[in-house]
Design a protein around this motif. Structure first.
Motif, mmCIF file in Angstrom:
data_model
loop_
_atom_site.group_PDB
_atom_site.id
_atom_site.type_symbol
_atom_site.label_atom_id
_atom_site.label_comp_id
_atom_site.label_asym_id
_atom_site.label_seq_id
_atom_site.Cartn_x
_atom_site.Cartn_y
_atom_site.Cartn_z
ATOM 1 N N UNK A 55 0.778 -1.144 0.053
ATOM 2 C CA UNK A 55 0.091 -0.116 0.016
ATOM 3 C C UNK A 55 0.816 1.231 -0.096
ATOM 4 N N UNK A 56 1.916 1.163 0.720
ATOM 5 C CA UNK A 56 2.658 2.392 0.827
ATOM 6 C C UNK A 56 3.482 2.546 -0.593
ATOM 7 N N UNK A 57 3.870 1.586 -1.256
ATOM 8 C CA UNK A 57 4.354 1.646 -2.548
ATOM 9 C C UNK A 57 3.606 2.228 -3.593
ATOM 10 N N UNK A 58 2.125 1.726 -3.409
ATOM 11 C CA UNK A 58 1.301 2.217 -4.621
ATOM 12 C C UNK A 58 0.834 3.711 -4.162
ATOM 13 N N UNK A 59 0.682 4.059 -2.751
ATOM 14 C CA UNK A 59 0.525 5.455 -2.529
ATOM 15 C C UNK A 59 1.625 6.335 -3.124
ATOM 16 N N UNK A 60 2.864 5.883 -2.970
ATOM 17 C CA UNK A 60 3.855 6.419 -3.169
ATOM 18 C C UNK A 60 4.048 6.922 -4.834
ATOM 19 N N UNK A 61 3.626 5.573 -5.596
ATOM 20 C CA UNK A 61 3.214 5.959 -7.038
ATOM 21 C C UNK A 61 2.604 6.974 -7.357
ATOM 22 N N UNK A 62 1.489 6.976 -6.809
ATOM 23 C CA UNK A 62 0.588 7.904 -7.139
ATOM 24 C C UNK A 62 0.905 9.236 -6.640
#
Length: 280
Positions: A55-62
């Protein structure tokens, strides 16, 4: 690891046991080990941690506009036929997804996937204990070929047979590896003895080096043989027809892939359809 003193950790364990109504650990000498309930809780907790990290990786991508980073593992043959075309397509698309590729055995890749060090893998789930933790999408089976150097003595022999190949040293991984088990089982069914093995290795690069310098023979994925035909080694035409059991795309069960991992998975599937090792 959590920065807790032992008394505080013990109190937390006691609170966990009070909440769930089961003992999660038991004494083993001077240490502790998890009970069956503890093992079940630990597996679920590990999944939660993986999901939080993803989730942290996905939010960082966004947040920063990047397309993300994907960690993919693969056994050797599909790495060349499926992963490489996927990476090539990403470059053509001018995608900002970066890809980390690990090529290893299925057992090693599954361990890294369970530990959260990889997002997806292409291989096999050989350990029955992991089947409940992983989702497996079959792609195909992997045909093998017997490789030897271009100037191998068998190349000059008219219509050589498999029995002729057994007169030479064979290079195989350890006996517990799937490739070795498959090849030895096939030879046994045909009534042939186990081949002589002066060298055992799981390293493809070392295998390739030995093939080029000696008259040794090595069973390897046909796709590998085709990709390295310019390196001075080619398949022997000795009537050796064999495939390793089905391989496929694997990811952690119940885990949601990040958008970048989904994109790489789509490209791997597309490459598998365009260039199947063997039809499903």
């Amino acid at each position: 690891h959590l920065g807790l003193a032992q008394p505080a950790a013990t109190r937390l364990l006691g609170e966990i046991e009070r909440v769930i109504g089961f003992q999660v650990r038991e004494r083993l000498g001077r240490g502790l080990r998890l009970t069956e309930a503890g093992e079940a809780l630990a597996r679920r907790a590990e999944r939660v941690l993986h999901e939080l990290r993803d989730a942290a990786r996905e939010i960082s991508e966004l947040g920063d506009g990047a397309r993300g980073h994907v960690r993919i593992g693969s056994v050797t043959g599909p790495a060349l036929t499926h992963v490489l075309p996927a990476i090539r397509q990403l470059r053509w698309d001018q995608s900002r997804i970066s890809v980390e590729v690990v090529v290893s055995s299925s057992d090693d890749l599954c361990r890294q996937l369970i530990d959260g060090r990889l997002d997806i893998i292409i291989g096999r789930v050989n350990d029955p204990r992991l089947q409940a933790l992983l989702d497996f999408q079959p792609i195909g089976v992997e045909p093998l070929a017997l490789l030897a150097r271009n100037k191998h003595p068998l190349k000059d022999m008219p219509a050589p047979k498999l029995a002729d190949a057994l007169a030479y040293d064979w290079i195989l991984p350890e006996n517990d590896k799937l490739l070795t088990r498959t090849v030895l089982g096939h030879l046994t069914k045909l009534g042939f003895p186990e081949p002589r093995r002066q060298v055992s290795t799981s390293s493809f690069l070392f295998t390739l080096a030995v093939l080029k310098e000696t008259d040794a023979i090595a069973p390897l994925a046909l796709s590998v043989a085709q990709s390295f035909s310019d390196e001075g080694v080619t398949p022997l035409e000795v009537g050796f027809t064999l495939s390793v059991e089905s391989y496929g795309l694997i990811h952690r069960r119940g885990s949601a892939l990040t958008p970048s991992a989904k994109r790489v998975t789509e490209l791997v599937n597309a490459a598998a359809l365009e260039n199947p090792l063997v039809t499903k």
